[in-house]
Design a protein around this motif. Structure first.
Motif, mmCIF file in Angstrom:
data_model
loop_
_atom_site.group_PDB
_atom_site.id
_atom_site.type_symbol
_atom_site.label_atom_id
_atom_site.label_comp_id
_atom_site.label_asym_id
_atom_site.label_seq_id
_atom_site.Cartn_x
_atom_site.Cartn_y
_atom_site.Cartn_z
ATOM 1 N N LEU A 38 0.824 -1.208 0.000
ATOM 2 C CA LEU A 38 0.000 0.000 0.000
ATOM 3 C C LEU A 38 0.862 1.264 0.000
ATOM 4 C CD1 LEU A 38 -2.772 -1.130 2.487
ATOM 5 C CD2 LEU A 38 -3.038 -0.737 0.030
ATOM 6 N N GLU A 39 1.982 1.230 0.708
ATOM 7 C CA GLU A 39 2.865 2.399 0.755
ATOM 8 C C GLU A 39 3.473 2.723 -0.603
ATOM 9 O OE1 GLU A 39 5.496 1.211 3.924
ATOM 10 O OE2 GLU A 39 4.316 2.315 5.413
ATOM 11 N N ARG A 40 3.539 1.759 -1.489
ATOM 12 C CA ARG A 40 4.102 1.989 -2.825
ATOM 13 C C ARG A 40 3.113 2.645 -3.786
ATOM 14 N NH1 ARG A 40 7.078 -2.956 -1.684
ATOM 15 N NH2 ARG A 40 5.419 -4.263 -2.493
ATOM 16 N N VAL A 41 1.842 2.730 -3.412
ATOM 17 C CA VAL A 41 0.835 3.332 -4.278
ATOM 18 C C VAL A 41 0.895 4.852 -4.106
ATOM 19 C CG1 VAL A 41 -1.611 3.471 -4.871
ATOM 20 C CG2 VAL A 41 -0.644 1.295 -4.084
ATOM 21 N N GLU A 42 1.178 5.548 -5.182
ATOM 22 C CA GLU A 42 1.270 7.004 -5.133
ATOM 23 C C GLU A 42 -0.087 7.599 -4.775
ATOM 24 O OE1 GLU A 42 2.241 10.649 -8.155
ATOM 25 O OE2 GLU A 42 3.215 8.710 -8.507
ATOM 26 N N GLY A 43 -0.074 8.590 -3.877
ATOM 27 C CA GLY A 43 -1.310 9.246 -3.486
ATOM 28 C C GLY A 43 -2.075 8.530 -2.391
ATOM 29 N N VAL A 44 -1.437 7.523 -1.758
ATOM 30 C CA VAL A 44 -2.094 6.766 -0.689
ATOM 31 C C VAL A 44 -1.274 6.902 0.592
ATOM 32 C CG1 VAL A 44 -2.675 4.435 0.109
ATOM 33 C CG2 VAL A 44 -3.217 5.125 -2.214
ATOM 34 N N LYS A 45 -1.960 7.211 1.686
ATOM 35 C CA LYS A 45 -1.339 7.265 3.006
ATOM 36 C C LYS A 45 -1.949 6.147 3.845
ATOM 37 C CE LYS A 45 -0.912 10.056 7.115
ATOM 38 N NZ LYS A 45 -1.638 11.038 7.905
ATOM 39 N N VAL A 46 -1.127 5.239 4.329
ATOM 40 C CA VAL A 46 -1.607 4.106 5.124
ATOM 41 C C VAL A 46 -1.939 4.596 6.535
ATOM 42 C CG1 VAL A 46 -1.030 1.838 6.041
ATOM 43 C CG2 VAL A 46 -0.208 2.505 3.778
ATOM 44 N N ILE A 82 -4.632 -7.683 10.666
ATOM 45 C CA ILE A 82 -5.017 -8.941 10.042
ATOM 46 C C ILE A 82 -6.471 -8.843 9.589
ATOM 47 C CG2 ILE A 82 -5.411 -11.399 10.445
ATOM 48 C CD1 ILE A 82 -2.942 -11.333 12.294
ATOM 49 N N GLY A 83 -6.675 -8.977 8.293
ATOM 50 C CA GLY A 83 -8.014 -8.972 7.721
ATOM 51 C C GLY A 83 -8.531 -7.638 7.230
ATOM 52 N N ALA A 84 -7.799 -6.551 7.473
ATOM 53 C CA ALA A 84 -8.332 -5.248 7.077
ATOM 54 C C ALA A 84 -7.227 -4.211 6.940
ATOM 55 C CB ALA A 84 -9.350 -4.766 8.092
ATOM 56 N N ALA A 85 -7.559 -3.156 6.204
ATOM 57 C CA ALA A 85 -6.658 -2.005 6.079
ATOM 58 C C ALA A 85 -7.505 -0.760 5.888
ATOM 59 C CB ALA A 85 -5.709 -2.180 4.900
ATOM 60 N N ARG A 86 -6.966 0.361 6.356
ATOM 61 C CA ARG A 86 -7.618 1.648 6.179
ATOM 62 C C ARG A 86 -6.573 2.623 5.666
ATOM 63 N NH1 ARG A 86 -8.037 5.472 10.008
ATOM 64 N NH2 ARG A 86 -7.501 3.946 11.591
ATOM 65 N N VAL A 87 -6.882 3.290 4.559
ATOM 66 C CA VAL A 87 -5.949 4.237 3.953
ATOM 67 C C VAL A 87 -6.674 5.533 3.609
ATOM 68 C CG1 VAL A 87 -4.534 2.384 2.966
ATOM 69 C CG2 VAL A 87 -6.317 3.432 1.579
ATOM 70 N N GLU A 88 -5.893 6.587 3.480
ATOM 71 C CA GLU A 88 -6.373 7.850 2.934
ATOM 72 C C GLU A 88 -5.822 7.917 1.515
ATOM 73 O OE1 GLU A 88 -8.179 10.522 4.200
ATOM 74 O OE2 GLU A 88 -8.682 9.285 5.929
ATOM 75 N N ALA A 89 -6.700 8.194 0.553
ATOM 76 C CA ALA A 89 -6.273 8.223 -0.847
ATOM 77 C C ALA A 89 -6.680 9.549 -1.470
ATOM 78 C CB ALA A 89 -6.915 7.071 -1.619
ATOM 79 N N SER A 90 -5.850 10.047 -2.365
ATOM 80 C CA SER A 90 -6.199 11.267 -3.070
ATOM 81 C C SER A 90 -7.445 11.011 -3.910
ATOM 82 C CB SER A 90 -5.039 11.739 -3.937
ATOM 83 O OG SER A 90 -4.724 10.766 -4.897
ATOM 84 N N GLU A 91 -8.192 12.052 -4.176
ATOM 85 C CA GLU A 91 -9.473 11.928 -4.882
ATOM 86 C C GLU A 91 -9.331 11.292 -6.263
ATOM 87 O OE1 GLU A 91 -12.488 12.411 -3.655
ATOM 88 O OE2 GLU A 91 -11.648 13.030 -1.735
ATOM 89 N N HIS A 92 -8.189 11.490 -6.915
ATOM 90 C CA HIS A 92 -8.012 10.945 -8.267
ATOM 91 C C HIS A 92 -7.500 9.500 -8.279
ATOM 92 C CE1 HIS A 92 -3.920 12.331 -7.396
ATOM 93 N NE2 HIS A 92 -3.528 11.438 -8.276
ATOM 94 N N ARG A 93 -7.238 8.933 -7.093
ATOM 95 C CA ARG A 93 -6.725 7.555 -7.004
ATOM 96 C C ARG A 93 -7.918 6.599 -6.893
ATOM 97 N NH1 ARG A 93 -2.798 6.008 -8.987
ATOM 98 N NH2 ARG A 93 -1.682 7.744 -8.102
ATOM 99 N N PRO A 94 -8.208 5.817 -7.939
ATOM 100 C CA PRO A 94 -9.334 4.873 -7.881
ATOM 101 C C PRO A 94 -9.098 3.778 -6.835
ATOM 102 C CG PRO A 94 -8.539 5.143 -10.143
ATOM 103 C CD PRO A 94 -7.550 5.812 -9.242
ATOM 104 N N ALA A 95 -10.157 3.404 -6.146
ATOM 105 C CA ALA A 95 -10.067 2.333 -5.148
ATOM 106 C C ALA A 95 -9.605 1.030 -5.794
ATOM 107 C CB ALA A 95 -11.411 2.141 -4.454
ATOM 108 N N ALA A 96 -9.936 0.826 -7.067
ATOM 109 C CA ALA A 96 -9.524 -0.400 -7.764
ATOM 110 C C ALA A 96 -8.004 -0.518 -7.827
ATOM 111 C CB ALA A 96 -10.115 -0.426 -9.166
ATOM 112 N N GLU A 97 -7.294 0.603 -7.939
ATOM 113 C CA GLU A 97 -5.819 0.558 -7.950
ATOM 114 C C GLU A 97 -5.274 0.121 -6.602
ATOM 115 O OE1 GLU A 97 -3.439 3.779 -9.442
ATOM 116 O OE2 GLU A 97 -5.037 4.330 -10.828
#
Length: 68
Positions: A24-32, A37-52
């Motif tokens: 997740l840390e390697r995805v540009e525009g995403v803050k972990v 175990i079993g889940a993650a929560r991130v902050e993503a820039s508006e232009h970063r699709p959840a599918a990525e």
């Protein structure tokens, strides 16, 4: 920024948490925010699709789904 919560399958230990966190840390525009175990929560820039974000977790070897 938008919050994205993922449900992640087949995580069993601290190494799994570390692997997902690194993916997740390697995805540009995403803050972990949290990975456990079993889940993650991130902050993503508006232009970063959840599918990525899901694809990054899948490339690390885990099935992931966006929680609604």
């Amino acid at each position: 920024m938008k919050e994205v919560t993922l449900r992640i399958e087949n995580m069993h230990c601290g190494a799994c948490v570390r692997r997902v966190t690194q993916a997740l840390e390697r995805v540009e525009g995403v803050k972990v925010e949290e990975v456990r175990i079993g889940a993650a929560r991130v902050e993503a820039s508006e232009h970063r699709p959840a599918a990525e974000i899901v694809k990054a977790v899948e490339r690390a070897g885990y099935a992931a789904f966006v929680e609604q």
